[in-house]
Design an enzyme around this catalytic site. Structure first.
Site, mmCIF file in Angstrom:
data_model
loop_
_atom_site.group_PDB
_atom_site.id
_atom_site.type_symbol
_atom_site.label_atom_id
_atom_site.label_comp_id
_atom_site.label_asym_id
_atom_site.label_seq_id
_atom_site.Cartn_x
_atom_site.Cartn_y
_atom_site.Cartn_z
ATOM 1 N N GLY A 1 -4.404 -0.842 13.756
ATOM 2 C CA GLY A 1 -4.630 -0.023 14.941
ATOM 3 C C GLY A 1 -4.962 -0.863 16.167
ATOM 4 O O GLY A 1 -4.497 -0.581 17.276
ATOM 5 N N ASN B 1 -12.939 8.903 16.985
ATOM 6 C CA ASN B 1 -13.416 8.343 15.718
ATOM 7 C C ASN B 1 -14.904 8.576 15.481
ATOM 8 O O ASN B 1 -15.367 8.530 14.352
ATOM 9 C CB ASN B 1 -13.102 6.850 15.644
ATOM 10 C CG ASN B 1 -13.497 6.102 16.895
ATOM 11 O OD1 ASN B 1 -13.026 6.416 17.989
ATOM 12 N ND2 ASN B 1 -14.364 5.120 16.753
ATOM 13 N N SER C 1 -2.904 3.297 11.784
ATOM 14 C CA SER C 1 -3.439 2.226 10.950
ATOM 15 C C SER C 1 -3.528 2.671 9.493
ATOM 16 O O SER C 1 -4.070 3.741 9.199
ATOM 17 C CB SER C 1 -4.839 1.852 11.459
ATOM 18 O OG SER C 1 -5.453 0.962 10.556
ATOM 19 N N CYS D 1 -25.418 -1.064 17.092
ATOM 20 C CA CYS D 1 -26.291 -2.151 16.648
ATOM 21 C C CYS D 1 -25.546 -3.165 15.795
ATOM 22 O O CYS D 1 -25.836 -4.352 15.829
ATOM 23 C CB CYS D 1 -27.458 -1.611 15.854
ATOM 24 S SG CYS D 1 -28.496 -0.547 16.844
HETATM 25 C C1 LIG Z 1 -10.200 2.142 13.194
HETATM 26 C C2 LIG Z 1 -9.640 2.512 14.534
HETATM 27 C C3 LIG Z 1 -8.888 1.599 15.291
HETATM 28 C C4 LIG Z 1 -8.672 0.184 14.824
HETATM 29 O O1 LIG Z 1 -7.791 0.113 13.733
HETATM 30 P P1 LIG Z 1 -7.761 -1.221 12.817
HETATM 31 O O2 LIG Z 1 -6.593 -0.995 11.918
HETATM 32 O O3 LIG Z 1 -9.060 -1.275 12.102
HETATM 33 O O4 LIG Z 1 -7.538 -2.353 13.732
HETATM 34 C C5 LIG Z 1 -8.393 2.003 16.501
HETATM 35 N N1 LIG Z 1 -8.594 3.252 16.963
HETATM 36 C C6 LIG Z 1 -9.296 4.168 16.273
HETATM 37 C C7 LIG Z 1 -9.466 5.535 16.822
HETATM 38 C C8 LIG Z 1 -9.856 3.830 15.038
HETATM 39 O O5 LIG Z 1 -10.570 4.725 14.367
#
Ligand SMILES: *Cc1c(COP(=O)(O)O)cnc(C)c1O
Length: 399
Positions: free
Chosen positions: A72, A152, A200, A326
């Site tokens: 991602g 997220n 991702s 944190c």
């Molecule tokens: C986890 C996440 C990412 C990053 O993805 P990775 O594969 O861990 O680099 C980006 N955007 C959102 C909304 C995510 O939850």
């Protein structure tokens, strides 16, 4: 023995056993490089092609518009930086939101340092973006709008179709970070009319280190990594063949059991939310109650520090996440919780619990009991809470 209750599925997920099974042959006998012309390489290439077609079909995209990345973060960096660059002759104004993942917000800051102007759309108290605000912010020199599909931290689902339509009426490109959304919300890139979309693998029971960026044909973007001619010359580096196979298998499984899985998660999530709000005083739910990711619950507890809450829950075998940053070495509360208007002290007392299809009702009930116990214990030790209770007593005595 302390149980292990994993309620941090927005951070990452356990790889599905069938996904591991699908990947294994590509580490052992099928290890060829897809660029090699002999049989071993061509077999790997055929498997990658098949995976690309299946992934594309799940979001109603064309296979040639799916570009594999390392996850991602890379997809988001690519979508923002290289697309802004490709359209920089037209303008240097980019619009995003105040509640993006750091992969977007830090890329936007990078662009700002390189001469771009960034507008951050605010959100309401539920975390929702108002399309009218986008309409008001967009300008003739706006080239790119990037909005997170589902947040997220607080799980709020944004009106992506509407936002994309406004963006297109003004001639700009629309990207969405769908890392949390994919497999939890039906996604059809044609119906939504989005130009770019990040995903991702490890957020939906696939492996880590693999993701994709959907780039609609005709959208200008530069390659993010220079090197070989992989991914139609747009993303160099030897394909992560086992990762690609695993991600495709994980997506197949997630889409296959979509209805059942999301219903199970929504039911347990709503049970968790109902119980916590009813049984823990001075608690609140962050995010929208309805426009919400199936497995996401995010609470704030007044007079409680999020990190202490997490550590105490961990001792009871419960793994969650706090709203504060944190972990990254900073004591700042989450930018998302501040953006929805929470005061610092309340944003610090936040807890995110994210469920999976494996989560059970017993686990949720055990978690609620643990939260009640831990919150009461932490409040008993809190001078702020003591003052609050004393103040309340005084008020009632006066009455
Ligand atoms: C986890 C996440 C990412 C990053 O993805 P990775 O594969 O861990 O680099 C980006 N955007 C959102 C909304 C995510 O939850």
């Amino acid at each position: 023995m302390t149980p292990q209750i994993y309620l941090d599925n927005a951070a990452t997920t356990r790889v599905h056993p069938k996904v591991v099974e699908a990947m294994l042959p590509f580490f052992t006998e099928g290890y060829g490089n897809p660029s090699s012309l002999y049989e071993l390489g061509q077999q790997a290439k055929a498997a990658v092609t098949d995976a690309r077609e299946r992934i594309a079909a799940h979001i109603n995209a064309k296979a040639q518009d799916i570009y594999f990345t390392s996850g991602g973060t890379e997809s988001d960096n690519w979508a923002l930086k290289s697309t802004a660059d490709a359209y920089s002759d037209k303008g240097r104004h980019i619009i995003t939101s105040a509640i993006e993942h750091h992969a977007i917000s830090h890329s936007a800051e990078w662009l700002k340092r390189h001469g771009y102007e960034i507008t951050y759309l605010g959100v309401d108290e539920k975390g929702l973006i108002d399309p009218a605000e986008l309409e008001a912010a967009i300008r003739p020199d706006t080239t790119l709008v990037s909005i997170i599909f589902a947040n997220n931290e607080i799980g709020t689902i944004e009106p992506i179709k509407e936002l994309a339509a406004i963006t297109h009426r003004h001639g700009a490109v629309f990207h969405t970070d769908a890392v949390q959304a994919l497999t939890n919300i039906p996604i059809d890139v044609v119906d939504l009319d989005v130009d770019m979309l990040s995903a991702s693998g490890h957020k939906f029971s696939g492996p880590k280190g693999i993701g994709f960026l959907y780039i609609r044909k005709g959208i200008k973007t530069k390659s993010f990594l220079d090197g070989g001619a992989q991914e139609r010359k747009r993303r160099a580096s030897t394909e992560n063949v086992p990762g690609i196979i695993g991600m495709a298998r994980a997506l197949d499984i997630a889409i296959e059991n979509y209805a059942e899985r999301t219903k199970h998660e929504c039911d347990l999530r709503d049970h968790l939310i109902r119980r916590v709000l009813a049984e823990v005083e001075h608690s609140r739910l962050n995010g929208d109650a309805v426009k919400r990711l199936p497995g996401n619950a995010n609470f704030s507890f007044e007079f409680v520090e999020g990190e202490s809450l997490l550590l105490s829950l961990e001792q009871k075998g419960i793994l969650g996440s706090s709203g504060s940053a944190c972990a990254s070495g900073s004591l700042d509360p989450s930018h998302v919780l501040l953006a929805i208007g929470l005061p610092h002290e309340i944003a610090h007392g936040s807890l995110r619990l994210t469920l999976s299809e494996d989560t059970t009702l017993d686990e949720i009930d055990y978690t609620v009991e643990a939260i009640k116990e831990v919150v009461a214990h932490l409040r008993n030790m809190s001078p702020l809470f003591e003052d609050f209770v004393a103040g309340k007593k005084k008020i009632s005595a006066v009455k």
